[in-house]
Design an enzyme around this catalytic site. Sequence first.
Site, mmCIF file in Angstrom:
data_model
loop_
_atom_site.group_PDB
_atom_site.id
_atom_site.type_symbol
_atom_site.label_atom_id
_atom_site.label_comp_id
_atom_site.label_asym_id
_atom_site.label_seq_id
_atom_site.Cartn_x
_atom_site.Cartn_y
_atom_site.Cartn_z
ATOM 1 N N SER A 22 27.041 10.539 46.143
ATOM 2 C CA SER A 22 26.365 9.295 45.746
ATOM 3 C C SER A 22 27.175 8.144 46.326
ATOM 4 O O SER A 22 28.340 8.345 46.707
ATOM 5 C CB SER A 22 26.352 9.209 44.219
ATOM 6 O OG SER A 22 26.119 7.878 43.790
ATOM 7 N N TYR A 48 29.635 9.565 35.398
ATOM 8 C CA TYR A 48 28.912 9.847 36.651
ATOM 9 C C TYR A 48 29.781 9.480 37.852
ATOM 10 O O TYR A 48 29.924 10.253 38.804
ATOM 11 C CB TYR A 48 27.595 9.060 36.661
ATOM 12 C CG TYR A 48 26.731 9.355 37.862
ATOM 13 C CD1 TYR A 48 26.001 10.544 37.955
ATOM 14 C CD2 TYR A 48 26.638 8.449 38.925
ATOM 15 C CE1 TYR A 48 25.210 10.816 39.061
ATOM 16 C CE2 TYR A 48 25.846 8.719 40.030
ATOM 17 C CZ TYR A 48 25.126 9.906 40.086
ATOM 18 O OH TYR A 48 24.347 10.182 41.182
HETATM 19 N N1 LIG Z 1 17.788 9.519 42.801
HETATM 20 C C1 LIG Z 1 18.817 8.751 43.085
HETATM 21 O O1 LIG Z 1 18.705 7.530 43.112
HETATM 22 C C2 LIG Z 1 20.157 9.343 43.415
HETATM 23 C C3 LIG Z 1 21.153 8.505 43.917
HETATM 24 C C4 LIG Z 1 22.397 9.047 44.222
HETATM 25 C C5 LIG Z 1 22.650 10.405 44.040
HETATM 26 N N2 LIG Z 1 21.663 11.191 43.540
HETATM 27 C C6 LIG Z 1 21.999 12.613 43.349
HETATM 28 O O2 LIG Z 1 20.983 13.415 43.896
HETATM 29 C C7 LIG Z 1 20.922 14.673 43.206
HETATM 30 C C8 LIG Z 1 19.484 14.937 42.791
HETATM 31 O O3 LIG Z 1 19.064 13.850 41.970
HETATM 32 P P1 LIG Z 1 17.527 13.516 41.702
HETATM 33 O O4 LIG Z 1 17.421 12.042 41.614
HETATM 34 O O5 LIG Z 1 16.665 14.269 42.633
HETATM 35 O O6 LIG Z 1 17.436 14.057 40.192
HETATM 36 P P2 LIG Z 1 16.365 14.994 39.449
HETATM 37 O O7 LIG Z 1 16.709 14.867 38.011
HETATM 38 O O8 LIG Z 1 14.983 14.692 39.905
HETATM 39 O O9 LIG Z 1 16.745 16.465 39.973
HETATM 40 C C9 LIG Z 1 17.892 17.144 39.567
HETATM 41 C C10 LIG Z 1 17.574 18.629 39.494
HETATM 42 O O10 LIG Z 1 18.789 19.299 39.094
HETATM 43 C C11 LIG Z 1 18.451 20.257 38.102
HETATM 44 N N3 LIG Z 1 19.585 20.506 37.228
HETATM 45 C C12 LIG Z 1 20.122 19.669 36.300
HETATM 46 N N4 LIG Z 1 21.119 20.291 35.624
HETATM 47 C C13 LIG Z 1 21.218 21.537 36.152
HETATM 48 C C14 LIG Z 1 22.028 22.650 35.874
HETATM 49 N N5 LIG Z 1 22.953 22.622 34.883
HETATM 50 N N6 LIG Z 1 21.869 23.768 36.612
HETATM 51 C C15 LIG Z 1 20.924 23.838 37.590
HETATM 52 N N7 LIG Z 1 20.109 22.814 37.886
HETATM 53 C C16 LIG Z 1 20.246 21.677 37.174
HETATM 54 C C17 LIG Z 1 17.286 19.646 37.327
HETATM 55 O O11 LIG Z 1 16.555 20.638 36.616
HETATM 56 C C18 LIG Z 1 16.501 18.977 38.455
HETATM 57 O O12 LIG Z 1 15.542 19.847 39.018
HETATM 58 C C19 LIG Z 1 21.903 14.556 42.034
HETATM 59 O O13 LIG Z 1 23.126 15.181 42.390
HETATM 60 C C20 LIG Z 1 22.092 13.046 41.887
HETATM 61 O O14 LIG Z 1 23.325 12.704 41.328
HETATM 62 C C21 LIG Z 1 20.431 10.709 43.219
#
Ligand SMILES: NC(=O)c1ccc[n+]([C@@H]2O[C@H](COP(=O)([O-])OP(=O)(O)OC[C@H]3O[C@@H](n4cnc5c(N)ncnc54)[C@H](O)[C@@H]3O)[C@@H](O)[C@H]2O)c1
Length: 247
Positions: free
Chosen positions: A132, A145
């Site tokens: 991130s 986080y």
């Molecule tokens: N969306 C954003 O703005 C953003 C920005 C920076 C970083 N990220 C990172 O991107 C990644 C995905 O985020 P996203 O926005 O797509 O979120 P999201 O919540 O849509 O997807 C996350 C997925 O991870 C799964 N998950 C959660 N806990 C778990 C566990 N214990 N074991 C297995 N699976 C698990 C969830 O079921 C979900 O399908 C994350 O690492 C997040 O920190 C997202």
Amino acid sequence: MTNSELSESTVVITGGSSGIGAALVDFYLQRSARVFSLDLNPSGSRAIEIDCDVRDANSVSSAMAKVRNDSARIDVLIANAGVVPSWQSTENIDLEDFTRVIEINLIGVAATLKYAAPAMRSPGGSIVITGSINSWKGDPNLASYVASKHGVLGLIKSAALDLGPKGIRVNGVGPGPVATDALRNRILSRNENDHDKADVYFERLAQGTALKRIATVEEVIHAIDFLASPLSSGITGELINVDGGVL
Ligand SMILES: NC(=O)c1ccc[n+]([C@@H]2O[C@H](COP(=O)([O-])OP(=O)(O)OC[C@H]3O[C@@H](n4cnc5c(N)ncnc54)[C@H](O)[C@@H]3O)[C@@H](O)[C@H]2O)c1
């Protein structure tokens, strides 16, 4: 990697059931890779879906064993599963919740690397971790986080050194805010579920970037695909931000 090379590739994605992970699953399925999605909840995609809780080492180990039963080696591993906690100021940190976030976002990635590494194609395997912009910078009310994602940067740098002699690369992407459903819902809840206020908040995020817009899921995926493919064969131990140039 060309499409014909990808059709013989095994791609393993954690957190493949929603958001960035689900878009990655679609992206690699469209390129005819053999795609495994490891997640808490199945999504009904065409990927081979394996129940997996990255917080639980046995669950990760058994999920990777299932992958290996099917495929001799993993070409691309994308350690993407992660959670964003609700806002807590430092003096109000809920330590139980802090532990949960570190267990999923940091130790979960370590477990994913530990159990996938022996199955990675060597040489030539590529690991990409979803960090991130909070792998580099702080944000108020998000200490757990931010700490977890700074830890992910450490894992990338260290794992790159450990696995480099085997010809396996380890890199990461650092998305800024990306308008996934998860982020939209978080921003709505931080703004008392008021859609107008949430729109103003999104606009403020956009104005805080060089490009005056937030990055898209597709742009994050293209950076991941670059790092996963031989186009980046000389790059390891790096984390590339995909954030529209956060100021
Ligand atoms: N969306 C954003 O703005 C953003 C920005 C920076 C970083 N990220 C990172 O991107 C990644 C995905 O985020 P996203 O926005 O797509 O979120 P999201 O919540 O849509 O997807 C996350 C997925 O991870 C799964 N998950 C959660 N806990 C778990 C566990 N214990 N074991 C297995 N699976 C698990 C969830 O079921 C979900 O399908 C994350 O690492 C997040 O920190 C997202």
